[in-house]
Write a protein that holds these residues in place. Sequence first.
Motif, mmCIF file in Angstrom:
data_model
loop_
_atom_site.group_PDB
_atom_site.id
_atom_site.type_symbol
_atom_site.label_atom_id
_atom_site.label_comp_id
_atom_site.label_asym_id
_atom_site.label_seq_id
_atom_site.Cartn_x
_atom_site.Cartn_y
_atom_site.Cartn_z
ATOM 1 N N THR A 91 0.942 -1.446 0.067
ATOM 2 C CA THR A 91 -0.145 -0.009 -0.023
ATOM 3 C C THR A 91 0.722 0.781 -0.277
ATOM 4 N N ALA A 92 1.826 1.121 1.055
ATOM 5 C CA ALA A 92 3.106 2.221 0.879
ATOM 6 C C ALA A 92 3.456 2.842 -0.035
ATOM 7 N N LEU A 93 4.031 1.686 -1.216
ATOM 8 C CA LEU A 93 4.453 1.747 -2.287
ATOM 9 C C LEU A 93 3.542 2.720 -3.736
ATOM 10 N N ASN A 94 2.468 2.088 -3.168
ATOM 11 C CA ASN A 94 1.528 2.832 -4.361
ATOM 12 C C ASN A 94 1.187 4.062 -4.499
ATOM 13 N N LEU A 95 0.654 3.682 -2.831
ATOM 14 C CA LEU A 95 0.013 5.393 -3.109
ATOM 15 C C LEU A 95 1.580 6.971 -2.871
ATOM 16 N N THR A 96 2.727 6.056 -2.225
ATOM 17 C CA THR A 96 3.608 6.966 -2.728
ATOM 18 C C THR A 96 4.039 7.461 -4.171
ATOM 19 N N GLY A 97 3.838 6.510 -4.873
ATOM 20 C CA GLY A 97 3.915 6.159 -6.536
ATOM 21 C C GLY A 97 5.331 6.409 -6.149
ATOM 22 N N TRP A 98 6.154 5.346 -4.813
ATOM 23 C CA TRP A 98 7.892 5.209 -5.349
ATOM 24 C C TRP A 98 8.928 4.196 -6.273
ATOM 25 N N LEU A 139 14.231 1.871 -12.700
ATOM 26 C CA LEU A 139 15.041 1.531 -11.269
ATOM 27 C C LEU A 139 16.575 1.469 -12.028
ATOM 28 N N ASP A 140 17.462 2.526 -10.504
ATOM 29 C CA ASP A 140 18.246 2.944 -10.028
ATOM 30 C C ASP A 140 19.151 1.680 -10.331
ATOM 31 N N ASN A 141 18.561 1.122 -8.365
ATOM 32 C CA ASN A 141 19.613 0.347 -7.842
ATOM 33 C C ASN A 141 19.304 -1.212 -8.104
ATOM 34 N N GLY A 142 19.907 -2.329 -7.851
ATOM 35 C CA GLY A 142 19.005 -3.727 -7.208
ATOM 36 C C GLY A 142 20.317 -4.071 -7.666
ATOM 37 N N MET A 143 20.625 -5.725 -7.398
ATOM 38 C CA MET A 143 21.586 -6.574 -7.702
ATOM 39 C C MET A 143 21.197 -7.670 -7.642
ATOM 40 N N LEU A 144 21.971 -8.700 -8.542
ATOM 41 C CA LEU A 144 21.942 -10.232 -8.146
ATOM 42 C C LEU A 144 22.804 -10.822 -8.734
ATOM 43 N N LYS A 145 23.169 -11.381 -7.225
ATOM 44 C CA LYS A 145 24.560 -11.872 -7.153
ATOM 45 C C LYS A 145 24.826 -13.661 -7.312
ATOM 46 N N MET A 146 25.340 -14.598 -8.114
ATOM 47 C CA MET A 146 25.633 -15.726 -7.836
ATOM 48 C C MET A 146 26.853 -16.649 -7.636
ATOM 49 N N ILE A 147 27.213 -16.796 -6.616
ATOM 50 C CA ILE A 147 28.082 -18.168 -6.579
ATOM 51 C C ILE A 147 28.512 -19.241 -6.758
ATOM 52 N N ILE A 204 10.166 0.476 5.360
ATOM 53 C CA ILE A 204 8.451 0.779 5.004
ATOM 54 C C ILE A 204 8.368 2.300 4.938
ATOM 55 N N TYR A 205 8.216 2.528 6.663
ATOM 56 C CA TYR A 205 7.853 4.200 6.891
ATOM 57 C C TYR A 205 9.057 5.316 5.904
ATOM 58 N N SER A 206 10.411 4.641 5.877
ATOM 59 C CA SER A 206 11.227 6.174 5.248
ATOM 60 C C SER A 206 9.972 6.400 3.459
ATOM 61 N N ALA A 207 9.879 4.420 3.498
ATOM 62 C CA ALA A 207 9.590 5.637 1.935
ATOM 63 C C ALA A 207 7.616 6.214 2.104
ATOM 64 N N LEU A 208 7.520 6.185 2.855
ATOM 65 C CA LEU A 208 5.919 7.429 3.331
ATOM 66 C C LEU A 208 6.960 8.345 3.890
ATOM 67 N N ASP A 209 7.483 9.064 3.700
ATOM 68 C CA ASP A 209 8.568 9.967 3.626
ATOM 69 C C ASP A 209 9.127 10.095 5.323
ATOM 70 N N ARG A 217 9.535 6.608 -9.073
ATOM 71 C CA ARG A 217 10.254 7.996 -8.608
ATOM 72 C C ARG A 217 11.577 7.603 -9.749
ATOM 73 N N GLY A 218 11.950 6.801 -10.328
ATOM 74 C CA GLY A 218 12.875 6.744 -10.549
ATOM 75 C C GLY A 218 13.079 7.539 -12.165
ATOM 76 N N PHE A 219 11.484 7.741 -12.535
ATOM 77 C CA PHE A 219 11.147 8.093 -13.805
ATOM 78 C C PHE A 219 10.607 10.205 -13.554
ATOM 79 N N TYR A 220 10.316 10.195 -12.724
ATOM 80 C CA TYR A 220 9.344 10.948 -12.180
ATOM 81 C C TYR A 220 9.570 12.242 -10.994
ATOM 82 N N GLY A 221 11.077 11.705 -10.346
ATOM 83 C CA GLY A 221 11.835 12.560 -9.694
ATOM 84 C C GLY A 221 11.397 11.623 -8.031
ATOM 85 N N ARG A 222 11.827 12.361 -7.205
ATOM 86 C CA ARG A 222 11.347 11.710 -6.034
ATOM 87 C C ARG A 222 10.330 12.875 -4.908
#
Length: 481
Positions: free
Chosen positions: A56-63, A390-398, A192-197, A66-71
Amino acid sequence: MIQYDFIVIGSGPAGRRAAIQAAKLGSKVLVVEKGTRVGGVSVHTGTIPSKTLRETALNLTGWRERGFYGRAYRVKAEISSEDLRRRLLITLDHEVEVLEHQFSRNRVNHIRGLAHFVDRNTLEIEKSDGEMMQVRGTAILLSIGTKPFRPPNIPFDHDKIIDSDELLEIKDIPRSMIVVGAGVIGIEYATIYSALDTAVTVVEPRTTMLDFIDREIVDDFTYQLRDRNVKLLFGQSADKIEREPNGRCKVTLSNGRTVTAEMVLYAAGRMGATAALKLENAGLTADARGRIKVNPLTFQTDVPNIYAAGDVVGFPSLASTAMEQGRIAARHAIGVPTQEPPQFFPYGIYAVPEISTCGLTEEEVKDRHIAYECGIARFRETSRGHIMGLDNGMLKMIFSMKTRRLLGVHIVGEGATELIHIGQAVLNLKGTVDYFVENTFNYPTLAEAYKIAGLDAWNRMGEAAPEQQEAEQETQQEAAQ
């Protein structure tokens, strides 16, 4: 006194899966649930509420946009606790309805009440209407879950100094919050609450967080949190928490520093909810945190006809693993053969961003003195990641240098808990780096990161030697059989 083949105390993930499994095997089953509705901690205060709050937080905040439309981009300008609660109630109603239907169609009996042991086979139940009754079970499963740890020196007031259960009932979204405890629950709610500012400060007495996660993943995750101004105060414990005259909360740290905020969330551990069970009457004891020791293969306690599963038995304390534990316990209790669970299972942390991991971390590989190579893909390298902004995110395999087999997969970023299952399958089927290089992945998808990471590792490892190719073929034939 009614006799049952299998009695389950608690209707969370472990309890409901065990009850339904036993019923499908023809057993007469009773579930005792002390809550007002079935579902246990997972449905009402834990897994489902926290994940619904996150979505809900990610949807309502547009989180995610934000990579396209700004913080500053938001879907809803003013977000209230009522906005969050409305979706939560809809989700919980659906979960309860599904569970009640599962019990009904599988002929699982259900009593609302608080149970405790009279002896190893007998339970006394105080029903919700005050009536007392006794039942006997050939086998009994304890799946009572956990509750927040509440030390006596913390002045919880159900308003501004709260635990993780009470967080779901707050009236307003705070402008600032101090989270005491950087475990899974504390970090999930902090992000989660950080995403809610909300301005969030995390206090943790250890010098690191999430020690069971690959360090490179945690470092990337930590960088993302600091980048959005989440304060992480490691190596400092919360010695004193108090309300100031102006209504704000003040936390005094072990080094003498003080931090203030509108609200304090105390999330430093959980306790097994075993206090009311009168375990001593059945010949059982719990440890200092209320957890019960079990056989990790059968989930039997020290009393052979009594089983325990889910969070009450300790790590990994996941809804997914709890379900499997309950199913295995039920089958063993009924006398039906059980198979040992696969070696590797996925672990998901529903923070913002998500983290998911399966298999060995790089630190564990080093400790075992295994020659290895890593492959890494950044989500921004994938076309789908670019499409999603997406500006972040990574996948690592060993991978093992000797056998070329996948040893571990670790992901931080959007969709991590979904993507992990590809790596989980390859791990448990003993697949190698060549699987990722030679197979085709849908394009454009985030799953393409597996191909990129596989090629990254393959470029360092080189072609498999003939003897390695023969060993790989034998491994694949064994897996197929």
